[in-house]
Design an enzyme around this catalytic site. Structure first.
Site, mmCIF file in Angstrom:
data_model
loop_
_atom_site.group_PDB
_atom_site.id
_atom_site.type_symbol
_atom_site.label_atom_id
_atom_site.label_comp_id
_atom_site.label_asym_id
_atom_site.label_seq_id
_atom_site.Cartn_x
_atom_site.Cartn_y
_atom_site.Cartn_z
ATOM 1 N N GLU A 1 0.820 -1.215 0.000
ATOM 2 C CA GLU A 1 0.000 0.000 0.000
ATOM 3 C C GLU A 1 0.856 1.268 0.000
ATOM 4 O OE1 GLU A 1 -2.957 -0.299 -0.708
ATOM 5 O OE2 GLU A 1 -3.173 -2.422 -0.290
ATOM 6 N N GLY A 2 2.001 1.184 -0.616
ATOM 7 C CA GLY A 2 2.935 2.304 -0.643
ATOM 8 C C GLY A 2 3.941 2.141 0.480
#
Length: 596
Positions: free
Chosen positions: A440-441
């Site tokens: 998610e980053g």
């Protein structure tokens, strides 16, 4: 040994006592979720997580997922557990009642989410991805798509994923190649390959609904040319029964360091039929709505792992006898004292405890803002809540997962050699926690998002939603007889944060690399100031309760002691991050690439 019992009393403290004066005012739409119902839901969630999910956590890790005759199979017990999870209504807790959801506040739902992540993080990813997909679909899908798919996703009958990453591109989504060809009937044919797709295929639900980023033939280059397409594994009939297979295939399961009971798949789409979600070439808007939801959820994953790691370490520290206490024998009838008497073991346990309680308090604050963003009565409060959520989302994702990872490794250290072997189950926490800092980053990307986007947005408006309540609290409580020293320590760290903010604003405008070099240290500093604020408030509440008289003296005294440990031991090193920020980029960036 994997030990877990949900910290319900602390959860209720955060929901009912700590944030009652957060400035968002009364929220509308949650009247049914009173104190009694909230406590009952947490109790039932604890029973399910402790009795159903925890027993298959280690065994699921040992067995992992597999592809069998073209179908991804989850470990033994997962399908039965999912059926109970779905039948118990847990898939629909926070969802819109319009589609069969229960409409619970995020401040409650995030506590249940933490329990699931503690008891069995791999399991939690399956319904977690579905919730994220539902949010994107509800926000951007057509009414027809929502009316058909949302009730089935909310009920848990079907599950959802998000398909972003491709073999040649991760964070840089502008490089993706998956294609979506428009058809005469208004649908699209999607062709391409995706990797690292959590819950990409499994046997828990009869259908999997993929939200796929793809390019239309007329798409402009870069991220402005990406569309979002809903692609089901099986094409449903009008009545919801399953129709034809849609050429959506899991070609492989990733062999991972951890989360082995979560099916992380390589996915192939071969002219698979799908429908546009949102507008053409604007798919990232919808996807980022899902991703921002998932980033907060990933932060909760870090907290969840940190909590079970802490509880397991405490169990072992009380049971394992080794050496004698430095202050004198504590276990005269035994050959040695339990290791919990040793200062360094206490250091590790108190650090884990403070990380968890601090993260939970900040999570409850952010969750309250998530609710206020839509349910506060005053428009100004809704806007302030939205600003606060925007600022804190990268902090929650990055800081909580860093601290959860640290706690998992401290648990291994408490167990010593027994922590390093698989049989105790503790090393699983360290492996499972690691991915939360990446997906998610990555946490570095979160820090860049914080300093590059969230700080300068609308001339620093996001930051005011955080700075104002902290500044007001310091001004009002510096002379407080009970918490004055804590508030002064908070004031010092807050001052360092203000100076760091000014430094980044000044240097970063001239040289973006200066902001990039400071980003990770700045995120940690902001996060620890947020924790310090919540710890000082918690100590204030605890002192008041003790003066009023309570039959929970132990709980409130423990709150004060944990807060004091945070201010004594954990906040000072975080405050010193200002020195690293002020040092700038020079020593970081001047070594030529060929010299590495």
């Amino acid at each position: 040994m994997q030990v877990y019992e949900a910290p319900i009393r602390d959860m209720l403290f955060n929901i009912n006592e700590l944030h009652e004066d957060d400035g968002f005012g009364e929220l509308e739409g949650f009247e049914d979720f009173d104190d009694d119902l909230t406590a009952a839901i947490l109790e039932e969630a604890n029973k399910f997580c402790r009795d159903v999910l925890l027993p298959i956590n280690w065994s699921g890790d040992q067995e992992g997922c597999r592809i069998e005759n073209g179908v991804v199979r989850t470990p033994k017990g997962f399908q039965e557990a999912y059926n109970q999870f779905r039948d118990g209504g847990w898939t629909s807790l926070v969802s819109n009642p319009k589609y069969g959801g229960q409409g619970a506040p995020h401040s409650l739902a995030k506590m249940v989410e933490e329990m699931t992540c503690s008891a069995n993080l791999s399991f939690g990813l399956y319904p977690g991805l579905t919730t994220g997909a539902s949010i994107a679909l509800e926000g951007y899908g057509s009414e027809d798509l929502k009316d058909f798919y949302m009730p089935r996703l909310v009920s848990g009958e079907w599950s959802g994923t998000m398909c972003l990453t491709e073999p040649h591109c991760g964070t840089d989504l502008g490089m993706l190649r998956t294609k979506a060809e428009p058809q005469d009937d208004g649908s699209y044919r999607v062709t391409g390959n995706k990797i690292f797709i959590s819950a990409g295929d499994h046997d828990l639900t009869e259908n999997v609904i993929h939200l796929v980023l793809a390019r239309l033939p007329d798409a402009p280059p870069g991220v402005k040319g990406i569309s979002l397409i809903l692609v089901p594994k099986y094409l449903p009939n009008d009545d919801g029964s399953l129709g034809d297979y849609n050429n959506v295939k899991a070609t492989a399961i990733e062999h991972k360091m951890g989360l082995k009971a979560s099916a992380t798949c390589q996915m192939s789409f071969d002219e698979s039929k799908g429908w546009l979600v949102g507008e053409k070439h604007r798919g990232l808007e919808a996807m980022f709505l899902m991703m921002n939801t998932e980033r907060v959820a990933v932060g909760i994953q870090g907290l969840g792992v940190g909590e079970i790691a802490y509880q397991s370490a405490v169990y072992y520290a009380k049971d394992r006898v080794q050496g004698r206490s430095l202050s004198g024998v504590k276990n005269p009838d035994g050959p040695a004292d339990p290791i919990i008497v040793h200062p360094d073991v206490r250091r590790m346990l108190m650090t884990m405890r403070a990380y968890n309680e601090g993260s939970r308090a900040v999570s409850a604050w952010v969750s309250r803002a998530l609710d206020a963003e839509h349910a506060a009565k005053e428009p100004e409060a809704r806007q302030r809540a939205a600003d606060f959520v925007a600022l804190m989302t990268p902090v929650v994702k990055a800081l909580f997962t860093d601290l959860g990872h640290d706690s998992a490794h401290l648990a291994v250290q408490v167990y010593g050699g027994h922590g390093y072997i698989q049989e105790t189950g503790v090393e699983q926490f360290a492996r499972d926690a690691r991915i939360a800092q990446i997906y998610e980053g990555t946490n570095g990307i979160q820090a860049l998002d914080l300093v590059g986007r969230k700080l300068p947005h609308k001339m620093g408006r996001n930051l005011r939603a955080f700075f104002h309540p902290v500044s007001n609290f310091i001004e009002d409580n510096t002379s407080d007889a009970d918490i004055g020293p804590m508030v002064i320590a908070l004031q010092q760290s807050f001052g360092a944060l203000q100076l760091s903010t000014g430094h980044i604003a000044q240097k970063g405008m001239k040289d973006p690399e200066e902001a990039g070099a400071a980003a990770t240290d700045y995120l940690k500093l902001l996060g620890f100031v947020a924790m310090g604020y919540t710890f000082a408030k918690a100590a204030q509440v605890a002192h008041r309760k003790l003066k009023e008289g309570t039959d929970e003296e132990s709980f409130y005294k423990s709150k004060i002691i944990t807060a004091q440990y945070f201010f004594d031991r954990l906040l000072p090193p975080a405050t010193a991050a200002f020195m690293a920020i002020k040092a700038g980029k020079k020593s970081m960036m001047e070594l030529p690439a060929e010299a590495f």
